[in-house]
Design a protein around this motif. Structure first.
Motif, PDB file in Angstrom:
ATOM      1  N   ILE A 258      16.839  -5.267   5.766  1.00 37.07           N
ATOM      2  CA  ILE A 258      18.319  -4.461   6.511  1.00 37.07           C
ATOM      3  C   ILE A 258      19.876  -4.558   5.549  1.00 37.07           C
ATOM      4  CG2 ILE A 258      17.727  -6.666   7.826  1.00 37.07           C
ATOM      5  CD1 ILE A 258      19.566  -8.379   7.005  1.00 37.07           C
ATOM      6  N   GLY A 259      19.581  -4.176   3.752  1.00 39.88           N
ATOM      7  CA  GLY A 259      20.662  -4.189   3.171  1.00 39.88           C
ATOM      8  C   GLY A 259      20.403  -4.079   1.721  1.00 39.88           C
ATOM      9  N   HIS A 260      21.136  -3.485   0.834  1.00 40.27           N
ATOM     10  CA  HIS A 260      20.453  -3.315  -0.433  1.00 40.27           C
ATOM     11  C   HIS A 260      21.956  -3.948  -1.226  1.00 40.27           C
ATOM     12  CE1 HIS A 260      18.537   0.488   0.462  1.00 40.27           C
ATOM     13  NE2 HIS A 260      17.787  -0.724   0.359  1.00 40.27           N
ATOM     14  N   GLN A 261      21.304  -4.970  -2.138  1.00 42.29           N
ATOM     15  CA  GLN A 261      22.775  -5.137  -3.203  1.00 42.29           C
ATOM     16  C   GLN A 261      22.616  -5.134  -4.587  1.00 42.29           C
ATOM     17  OE1 GLN A 261      25.914  -7.127  -2.564  1.00 42.29           O
ATOM     18  NE2 GLN A 261      25.163  -6.577  -0.396  1.00 42.29           N
ATOM     19  N   ARG A 262      23.582  -3.087  -4.628  1.00 47.29           N
ATOM     20  CA  ARG A 262      22.471  -2.705  -5.677  1.00 47.29           C
ATOM     21  C   ARG A 262      22.850  -2.972  -7.331  1.00 47.29           C
ATOM     22  NH1 ARG A 262      20.478   2.518  -4.433  1.00 47.29           N
ATOM     23  NH2 ARG A 262      20.179   2.742  -2.203  1.00 47.29           N
ATOM     24  N   ASP A 263      23.893  -3.591  -6.940  1.00 45.58           N
ATOM     25  CA  ASP A 263      24.385  -4.694  -7.851  1.00 45.58           C
ATOM     26  C   ASP A 263      23.178  -5.038  -9.214  1.00 45.58           C
ATOM     27  OD1 ASP A 263      26.163  -1.993  -8.041  1.00 45.58           O
ATOM     28  OD2 ASP A 263      28.034  -3.594  -7.700  1.00 45.58           O
TER      29      ASP A 263
ATOM     30  N   LEU B  79      28.102 -11.731  19.412  1.00 42.45           N
ATOM     31  CA  LEU B  79      28.059 -11.270  17.857  1.00 42.45           C
ATOM     32  C   LEU B  79      26.414 -11.678  17.157  1.00 42.45           C
ATOM     33  CD1 LEU B  79      28.724  -9.635  15.643  1.00 42.45           C
ATOM     34  CD2 LEU B  79      30.030 -11.707  14.879  1.00 42.45           C
ATOM     35  N   TYR B  80      25.972 -10.419  17.641  1.00 47.26           N
ATOM     36  CA  TYR B  80      25.283 -10.309  16.137  1.00 47.26           C
ATOM     37  C   TYR B  80      24.785 -10.410  14.928  1.00 47.26           C
ATOM     38  CZ  TYR B  80      20.204  -9.734  14.495  1.00 47.26           C
ATOM     39  OH  TYR B  80      18.589  -9.483  13.541  1.00 47.26           O
ATOM     40  N   ALA B  81      25.119 -11.462  14.158  1.00 42.99           N
ATOM     41  CA  ALA B  81      25.387 -11.477  13.123  1.00 42.99           C
ATOM     42  C   ALA B  81      24.271 -11.312  11.688  1.00 42.99           C
ATOM     43  CB  ALA B  81      26.272 -12.948  12.299  1.00 42.99           C
ATOM     44  N   VAL B  82      23.113 -10.626  11.742  1.00 42.78           N
ATOM     45  CA  VAL B  82      22.625 -10.044  10.777  1.00 42.78           C
ATOM     46  C   VAL B  82      22.483  -8.696  11.070  1.00 42.78           C
ATOM     47  CG1 VAL B  82      20.037 -10.035   9.885  1.00 42.78           C
ATOM     48  CG2 VAL B  82      20.981 -12.612  10.991  1.00 42.78           C
ATOM     49  N   GLY B  83      22.817  -8.029   9.530  1.00 39.58           N
ATOM     50  CA  GLY B  83      22.595  -6.723   9.223  1.00 39.58           C
ATOM     51  C   GLY B  83      21.632  -6.177  10.152  1.00 39.58           C
ATOM     52  N   MET B  84      22.195  -5.339  11.018  1.00 41.23           N
ATOM     53  CA  MET B  84      21.585  -4.658  11.813  1.00 41.23           C
ATOM     54  C   MET B  84      20.322  -3.305  11.661  1.00 41.23           C
ATOM     55  SD  MET B  84      21.500  -4.616  14.938  1.00 41.23           S
ATOM     56  CE  MET B  84      20.611  -3.712  16.231  1.00 41.23           C
ATOM     57  N   VAL B  85      19.534  -2.948  12.097  1.00 44.44           N
ATOM     58  CA  VAL B  85      18.824  -1.865  11.393  1.00 44.44           C
ATOM     59  C   VAL B  85      17.874  -0.657  13.429  1.00 44.44           C
ATOM     60  CG1 VAL B  85      17.825  -2.773   9.562  1.00 44.44           C
ATOM     61  CG2 VAL B  85      16.188  -3.352  11.912  1.00 44.44           C
ATOM     62  N   PRO B  86      17.655   0.164  12.525  1.00 43.22           N
ATOM     63  CA  PRO B  86      17.990   0.902  14.169  1.00 43.22           C
ATOM     64  C   PRO B  86      16.629   0.695  15.534  1.00 43.22           C
ATOM     65  CG  PRO B  86      17.813   2.327  12.506  1.00 43.22           C
ATOM     66  CD  PRO B  86      18.044   1.123  11.942  1.00 43.22           C
ATOM     67  N   ALA B 100      26.334  -7.191  28.401  1.00 43.82           N
ATOM     68  CA  ALA B 100      26.171  -8.023  28.054  1.00 43.82           C
ATOM     69  C   ALA B 100      27.485  -7.025  26.475  1.00 43.82           C
ATOM     70  CB  ALA B 100      24.888  -7.989  27.182  1.00 43.82           C
ATOM     71  N   ARG B 101      28.318  -7.575  26.394  1.00 43.94           N
ATOM     72  CA  ARG B 101      28.503  -6.772  24.518  1.00 43.94           C
ATOM     73  C   ARG B 101      28.276  -7.257  23.624  1.00 43.94           C
ATOM     74  NH1 ARG B 101      32.875  -6.421  20.841  1.00 43.94           N
ATOM     75  NH2 ARG B 101      34.328  -4.668  20.734  1.00 43.94           N
ATOM     76  N   VAL B 102      27.104  -6.548  23.484  1.00 45.65           N
ATOM     77  CA  VAL B 102      26.565  -7.509  21.991  1.00 45.65           C
ATOM     78  C   VAL B 102      26.594  -6.619  20.839  1.00 45.65           C
ATOM     79  CG1 VAL B 102      24.166  -8.054  20.824  1.00 45.65           C
ATOM     80  CG2 VAL B 102      24.142  -8.240  23.043  1.00 45.65           C
ATOM     81  N   SER B 103      27.357  -6.791  19.922  1.00 47.14           N
ATOM     82  CA  SER B 103      28.040  -6.555  18.422  1.00 47.14           C
ATOM     83  C   SER B 103      26.929  -7.150  17.422  1.00 47.14           C
ATOM     84  CB  SER B 103      29.510  -7.069  18.288  1.00 47.14           C
ATOM     85  OG  SER B 103      30.390  -7.207  19.670  1.00 47.14           O
ATOM     86  N   ALA B 104      27.527  -5.573  16.359  1.00 46.43           N
ATOM     87  CA  ALA B 104      25.983  -5.820  15.628  1.00 46.43           C
ATOM     88  C   ALA B 104      27.294  -5.572  14.218  1.00 46.43           C
ATOM     89  CB  ALA B 104      25.122  -4.499  15.809  1.00 46.43           C
ATOM     90  N   ILE B 105      26.204  -5.795  12.959  1.00 48.99           N
ATOM     91  CA  ILE B 105      27.125  -5.655  11.673  1.00 48.99           C
ATOM     92  C   ILE B 105      26.217  -4.960  11.331  1.00 48.99           C
ATOM     93  CG2 ILE B 105      28.206  -7.575  12.143  1.00 48.99           C
ATOM     94  CD1 ILE B 105      26.138  -9.265  10.119  1.00 48.99           C
ATOM     95  N   VAL B 106      27.032  -4.497  10.239  1.00 57.35           N
ATOM     96  CA  VAL B 106      26.233  -3.421   8.976  1.00 57.35           C
ATOM     97  C   VAL B 106      26.893  -3.960   7.570  1.00 57.35           C
ATOM     98  CG1 VAL B 106      24.988  -1.347  10.570  1.00 57.35           C
ATOM     99  CG2 VAL B 106      27.079  -1.409   9.837  1.00 57.35           C
ATOM    100  N   SER B 108      26.151  -0.773   5.353  1.00 55.67           N
ATOM    101  CA  SER B 108      25.424   0.033   4.181  1.00 55.67           C
ATOM    102  C   SER B 108      26.398   1.370   5.242  1.00 55.67           C
ATOM    103  CB  SER B 108      23.768   0.093   3.902  1.00 55.67           C
ATOM    104  OG  SER B 108      23.642   0.739   4.889  1.00 55.67           O
ATOM    105  N   ARG B 109      26.492   2.837   4.935  1.00 56.93           N
ATOM    106  CA  ARG B 109      25.774   3.947   5.856  1.00 56.93           C
ATOM    107  C   ARG B 109      24.671   3.951   6.132  1.00 56.93           C
ATOM    108  NH1 ARG B 109      28.418   7.689   0.810  1.00 56.93           N
ATOM    109  NH2 ARG B 109      28.092   5.961  -0.481  1.00 56.93           N
ATOM    110  N   GLU B 110      23.425   4.102   5.204  1.00 56.94           N
ATOM    111  CA  GLU B 110      22.184   3.651   5.861  1.00 56.94           C
ATOM    112  C   GLU B 110      21.967   3.428   7.113  1.00 56.94           C
ATOM    113  OE1 GLU B 110      19.747   3.054   2.890  1.00 56.94           O
ATOM    114  OE2 GLU B 110      17.957   3.987   3.613  1.00 56.94           O
ATOM    115  N   ALA B 111      22.491   1.940   6.619  1.00 57.02           N
ATOM    116  CA  ALA B 111      22.262   1.468   7.897  1.00 57.02           C
ATOM    117  C   ALA B 111      23.286   1.195   9.207  1.00 57.02           C
ATOM    118  CB  ALA B 111      22.412   0.064   8.114  1.00 57.02           C
ATOM    119  N   ALA B 112      24.760   2.031   9.175  1.00 58.77           N
ATOM    120  CA  ALA B 112      25.396   3.059   9.545  1.00 58.77           C
ATOM    121  C   ALA B 112      25.036   3.448  10.951  1.00 58.77           C
ATOM    122  CB  ALA B 112      26.394   3.099   9.177  1.00 58.77           C
ATOM    123  N   ARG B 113      24.586   4.967  10.235  1.00 51.86           N
ATOM    124  CA  ARG B 113      23.470   5.570  10.625  1.00 51.86           C
ATOM    125  C   ARG B 113      22.325   6.132  11.388  1.00 51.86           C
ATOM    126  NH1 ARG B 113      22.986   8.437   5.929  1.00 51.86           N
ATOM    127  NH2 ARG B 113      25.113   8.724   5.384  1.00 51.86           N
ATOM    128  N   GLY B 114      21.441   4.385  10.986  1.00 54.00           N
ATOM    129  CA  GLY B 114      20.609   4.475  11.146  1.00 54.00           C
ATOM    130  C   GLY B 114      20.850   3.721  13.096  1.00 54.00           C
TER     131      GLY B 114
END
Lengths: 371, 371
Positions: A258-263, B79-86, B100-106, B108-114
Motif C-alpha cells: 500500500i505504500g513505499h517509504q523510499r528513504d 474514513l478508511y484510514a489505511v493506505g488505499m489501493v485500487p 455512504a461517504r467513505v473517504s480514503a487516504i493515499v 503517493s502519486r502511484e496510489a493516487a492514480r490507481g
C-alpha cells in the motif's frame, strides 16, 4: 492467480497441509501409537479430517467451544487438555449426555476433588488424566511423585491415565536437544503410569505431545497416544527448530503493498499485526524473522525480506537488518505472502481459510474463535 | 457476582467506558473540533454509539469490513484510514452507491492514480486525504513536501484534505514529550493544508489522531477533526504513558485459577495469550506489566501480581520479579481479572463483550473480526 482476493487474507495450501498430515500419521501410527491431533491450531473441521485421514477420530482441544464444535461435526472422543475446574463440568456433562467421551486433566487434589464432586452432581463420570510436569515449563505434578498417587486416590474410578506436554521443546537449539526432551517427556509419563499401576490404579492412557518431540522422538515405548497440532501447518518457529523446511509451511498471510517509504527502505503493506498476530516467536532463535518472512504471490521467499515491524493494520517490510530496496519489485497494489512465526497465533487472527489448490483459491473453510 | 460466566471472557465496564468517552468528547468538541472516533479498537456498534454520544456520527475505520458493518448500523460518514489501493475501490464504491461517504487516504502519486482511475471505472468519486508523515513512524509524505503537491494534482477533485497519525506518541516517556509530539502532529498537517490551499487545492479536512496526543495537545488550531480509538477502553500502555489512570481501564479478561505450581510461585489460569493477545506493549516502559496486571474478581489490583508468562490457553501469574505467593488467595476455580497491555490487541482476541454494570454482567455485545 490470487488477484481478486481481499487482503489481508489467510491462505492455506492444501497440498502442503495434506503432506504434513500424512507424514505425522505415518510417523506416529507407524510407531504403533494413536494420533490424537490437537485442534487448537486449526479450529476447522476440514483440517481435522485431513489430520485424521478420515471423517472423525480422537482429537485434543484447548477450549470447550472447540469440544462443542467438533462434537457437532461428528467427533466423539475428545480430550480437553487444559486444567479442569468445577465450573466447566456442566458443559462437558452436556456433551457426555449427548454421546461424547470428553476427557479432562487435573494436576492437584483440590482440582480433582472439585471435578469429581461437580461431575457426580451433574450425573456423569468424566474420564480424567493426571497432568505430569516433564520439563518445569507450565503445569503438572512431578513424575511418579507422592502427590500423583494422592490425586489418583481422589479421582478413583474417574482416573483414566496420565499426560504431559513438553513445551520446553520449543526452546531447543538442536535436534539432539529435542530428542533428549522427547525422551524425558516419554519417561515422565511412562514412569508415572507404571507407578500408578503398581499401586493398583489402572492407567490405560499414557499421552504425550508436542510437534518437535513427536517429530524426533527415538521411542514411543509405553506411550499410548500422541497429541500434536502445529505440524499440520508448520511455521517459522518450527523451521527454526529444524522440525520442518520453509517449504512445508502451509499457511501464509496474503497482503497488498500500500505504500513505499523510499528513504527508509520500507515497503508498507496492509498485513499488520492484526493479520499476522503479535507473536515474535523467532526473536530468540538464531534467525529472527521479525513478524514474518516475505514471499512473492507464488510463495517464493524474496531474498532476505521480513516484516520488520507491524502496526495494527500496517506491516513494514524491509531487508533483514536494513539495506537498499528495489521498489520496482513491490508496486503499489501488488501482492505478497507472509510466512508466520507461529501458526496457532496467526491463524487465530482470521475467521476463515482461503484454500489454495494448484496456486488458486479453490474454496473457503470457516474457522472459529472464542471459548 | 461474576460466578457463572464462562472463562476466559472479555469484560467491559460500561461506567468506565462512558466516563472515558465523555471526557474525550468534552476535550475535543470543547476545543471546537470534530471527533471522529476510531472503531479499530471497539468493533462494536454499541461502543461506537457510546463514543459519539448518539446513534451515529463520523467514524474512522481500519478495515473495509468495519466500514460495511458500521454502514449497516446507520453510520454514513466513514474514513478508511489505511493506505488505499485500487483493488479495494469496488467495496467502497458499493457503499458509496448505497449512500455512504467513505473517504480514503493515499501517500503517493502511484496510489493516487490507481485509486482515481479505479473510482472512475466504478462510477464514483472517493474523497481522498493525503497522508502526512509527522514522525517518521510509518507511512505518509513529509509535510508540505513537493510530492504532496504532485499527489494533490493527481487527485484533482477527489482531494479532500490531509491527515496524519502520531504513532510515535506511544514511545514517549513524559507528558511534555507527548505535548511536543502533538504539536508536531498538528503543525505537520496544518502547514500541509496551508501550502495546498496556497497552491489552489482546497483542503477542507485537516485530521490528526492518537489517544496520547488528543489527550494532551495544547492546541488544535487549524485542525478540523481528531481521530482516536483506544481512549474508549484505555489500557496499561496508556496508563504507563500517563494518559489514563489504572482505574480508567474499562476492559479486562476474566480468568479462572486452574492450578498452582507452589515451588515456582506460579498461579496457573485459563487466561493465556489467546485471551490476552501476544502484545507486550509495556515491555519497553518503566513498568513491564508482563502479559497484564492481575486484579481480583472485583477489579482491584492484587499487590504486584502480573501475568508473567503466557501459553496459548494458560496464563502464569506470579509476583513481578518472583517471590513467595500466598496460594490461599488463589483457590482452584476462583476468578481473576487481567488488565490488558493493549486494548486493541486484547479485544481482537474475543468475539463478544460481557458488559458489566454495577459489577454484574448485564448483557453481551457482539464484536467482529476479519477484513
Amino acid at each position: 492467480m490470487l488477484e481478486g482476493i481481499d487482503t489481508p487474507a489467510l491462505l492455506l495450501d492444501v497440498q502442503k497441509l495434506g503432506r504434513n498430515c500424512q507424514r505425522m500419521r505415518e510417523r506416529v501410527q507407524g510407531g504403533g501409537v494413536a494420533l490424537r491431533p490437537h485442534m487448537k491450531t486449526a479450529k476447522s473441521v476440514e483440517v481435522a479430517q485431513c489430520a485424521l485421514g478420515s471423517a472423525a477420530g480422537p482429537i485434543t482441544v484447548s477450549t470447550l467451544r472447540e469440544a462443542e464444535y467438533f462434537f457437532d461435526h461428528g467427533f466423539r472422543d475428545i480430550l480437553y487438555a487444559v486444567g479442569m475446574v468445577p465450573a466447566k463440568v456442566e458443559r462437558i456433562a452436556a456433551l457426555t449426555k449427548r454421546g461424547a467421551r470428553v476427557s479432562a486433566i487435573v494436576d492437584s487434589r483440590e482440582a480433582a476433588r472439585g471435578v469429581v464432586e461437580a461431575s457426580l452432581k451433574a450425573g456423569v463420570r468424566i474420564p480424567t488424566l493426571v497432568e505430569i510436569d516433564s520439563d518445569g515449563h507450565r503445569a503438572g505434578i512431578a513424575p511418579a511423585d507422592g502427590e500423583l498417587f494422592a490425586v489418583a486416590e481422589v479421582l478413583g474410578d474417574s482416573l483414566a491415565g496420565v499426560m504431559t506436554h513438553a513445551g520446553d521443546s520449543y526452546n531447543c537449539t538442536s535436534v539432539d536437544a529435542i530428542r533428549a526432551v522427547a525422551e524425558r517427556e516419554r519417561e515422565a509419563v511412562v514412569s508415572s503410569a507404571t507407578a500408578l499401576r503398581a499401586r493398583g490404579h489402572p492407567s490405560p492412557v499414557v499421552s504425550v505431545g508436542s510437534t518437535p518431540t513427536a517429530t524426533f522422538a527415538d521411542s514411543f515405548a509405553g506411550v499410548t497416544e500422541v497429541r500434536t497440532g502445529v505440524y499440520m501447518f508448520h511455521d517459522l518457529v518450527m523451521a527454526g527448530l529444524g522440525v520442518c523446511a520453509i517449504d512445508d509451511i502451509a499457511i501464509s498471510v496474503l497482503a497488498s503493498v500500500i505504500g513505499h517509504q523510499r528513504d527508509k527502505g520500507w515497503v508498507i503493506t496492509d498485513g499488520g499485526w492484526m493479520a499476522l498476530s503479535r507473536d515474535r516467536g523467532t526473536q530468540k532463535q538464531a534467525i529472527d524473522q521479525g513478524y514474518g518472512m516475505v514471499c512473492d504471490a507464488d510463495g517464493r521467499p524474496i531474498d532476505d525480506f521480513i516484516v520488520a515491524d507491524a502496526n495494527q493494520e500496517h506491516g513494514i517490510v524491509a531487508r533483514r537488518g536494513g539495506g537498499p530496496v528495489d521498489f520496482g519489485r513491490f508496486p503499489i497494489g501488488s501482492l505478497l505472502r507472509i510466512l508466520p512465526n507461529h501458526a496457532c497465533a496467526t491463524a487465530a487472527q482470521h475467521v476463515e481459510y482461503r484454500v489454495l489448490r494448484e496456486g488458486r483459491v479453490a474454496e473457503t473453510w470457516e474457522r472459529f474463535g472464542g471459548w
